[in-house]
Structures are given as structure tokens and as C-alpha cells.
Design a protein around this motif. Structure first.
Motif, mmCIF file in Angstrom:
data_model
loop_
_atom_site.group_PDB
_atom_site.id
_atom_site.type_symbol
_atom_site.label_atom_id
_atom_site.label_comp_id
_atom_site.label_asym_id
_atom_site.label_seq_id
_atom_site.Cartn_x
_atom_site.Cartn_y
_atom_site.Cartn_z
ATOM 1 N N TYR A 82 -7.816 4.579 3.905
ATOM 2 C CA TYR A 82 -6.762 4.447 2.897
ATOM 3 C C TYR A 82 -7.192 3.357 1.923
ATOM 4 N N ASP A 83 -6.496 3.239 0.815
ATOM 5 C CA ASP A 83 -6.825 2.240 -0.190
ATOM 6 C C ASP A 83 -5.889 1.054 -0.024
ATOM 7 N N MET A 84 -6.458 -0.097 0.301
ATOM 8 C CA MET A 84 -5.688 -1.299 0.568
ATOM 9 C C MET A 84 -5.918 -2.326 -0.526
ATOM 10 N N THR B 245 0.818 -1.213 0.000
ATOM 11 C CA THR B 245 0.000 0.000 0.000
ATOM 12 C C THR B 245 0.853 1.265 0.000
ATOM 13 N N ASP C 27 -10.917 0.545 4.463
ATOM 14 C CA ASP C 27 -10.429 0.400 3.095
ATOM 15 C C ASP C 27 -11.404 1.116 2.173
#
Length: 156
Positions: free
Chosen positions: A100-102, A70, A140
Motif C-alpha cells: 500500500y502507499d504510506m 492512508t 510501502d
């Protein structure tokens, strides 16, 4: 030439509440490996929360474990949302979502990051001095996945 696509609002799932920290970054403090990991689930954060009566502030510090894939250039990028709700006893409650983008991939290597943020008293009608505990989640952004913990607020 590589094609770049931007995600639409419907592809990014945001948690409830209001943004109190947007697009921040923090450096990695260390790393940990869980060699027997069999799940792509987010790991729960470790959170401590403190209320300061002198300036009527509630500060939370979260230690989060983030999949190494990530991370961009050694830095973890995130936002924090604050949400409030009324519990079954009628008391206002505070929730925080670290977004956050996981990637949904199995990982055994995780970076360790410390995130500190303050509750926004103007969007919490219950009065910060009355908060006994908070809930903090890692969220996520694509697709919806979260993992959280409840933390007792220490008054001082």
C-alpha cells in the motif's frame, strides 16, 4: 482546477514476486493510538497461517496497523504479492508482501485491518504441504519501506 499527476512505474517500487491479490479493500476493525511514537516506520503485522491438506491450500490472515492518513473513505486499499526463494539449506520458502502507499509522516493514530489471502500453489514449486513457515511484510509502494514477521504454518 487542481492538477492530477500519475506516478510512473519508476516512482512506484513493487516487491519481488507475483500479484495474488490486486486492489482489494477491507473495512477498519478498530483503532489504536501510540502517543509516544517517534518514528515514521511501518508497524509489523500479526500473522497466522494454516495449511489444509484436504484441499492443499495455505491461508494466511494478517492483522495490520495502518496510519490513519492512508485511509480513503474509511477503507484500506492494498495488494498482495507472493514470492518464493531457496534458503541456504536448499528448501523453498514463501514470502508475502502486503503493498500500500504510506505517507512518510509521523502518526500516532492507526487503523486496525484484517487481511486474509491464500497462497497460489501454481507459482510455488516447493509444494505447500512442505511449508513450515512464511514471511509476511507490509510494503510501502513509494518509497521502498517494509516491515515483516516470520510465522509458523499450522498444519491441519
Amino acid at each position: 482546477m487542481e492538477k492530477t499527476t500519475q506516478k510512473s512505474c519508476t516512482e512506484i517500487n513493487l516487491p519481488p514476486g507475483s500479484v495474488i491479490v490486486s486492489g482489494e479493500s477491507t473495512p477498519q476493525l478498530g483503532s489504536v493510538t501510540f502517543p509516544q511514537t517517534k518514528s515514521v516506520d511501518i508497524l509489523s503485522p500479526y500473522v497466522e497461517a494454516y495449511y489444509n491438506a484436504k484441499d492443499n491450500s495455505l491461508t494466511a490472515t494478517a492483522v495490520v496497523y495502518v496510519d490513519d492518513t492512508t485511509i480513503q473513505n474509511g477503507t484500506f486499499y492494498y495488494s498482495v504479492f507472493q514470492n518464493s526463494y531457496i534458503d541456504i539449506a536448499g528448501a523453498p520458502q514463501l514470502q508475502f508482501f502486503i503493498v500500500y502507499d504510506m505517507p512518510e509522516e509521523l502518526s500516532v493514530n492507526f487503523g486496525i485491518y484484517e487481511i486474509t489471502f491464500q497462497a497460489d500453489a501454481t507459482i510455488f514449486s516447493g509444494g505447500l504441504s512442505n511449508v513450515e513457515s512464511i514471511q509476511t511484510f507490509l510494503w510501502d509502494a513509494d518509497p521502498i519501506t517494509s516491515r515483516g514477521t516470520e510465522t509458523t504454518v499450522q498444519h491441519g
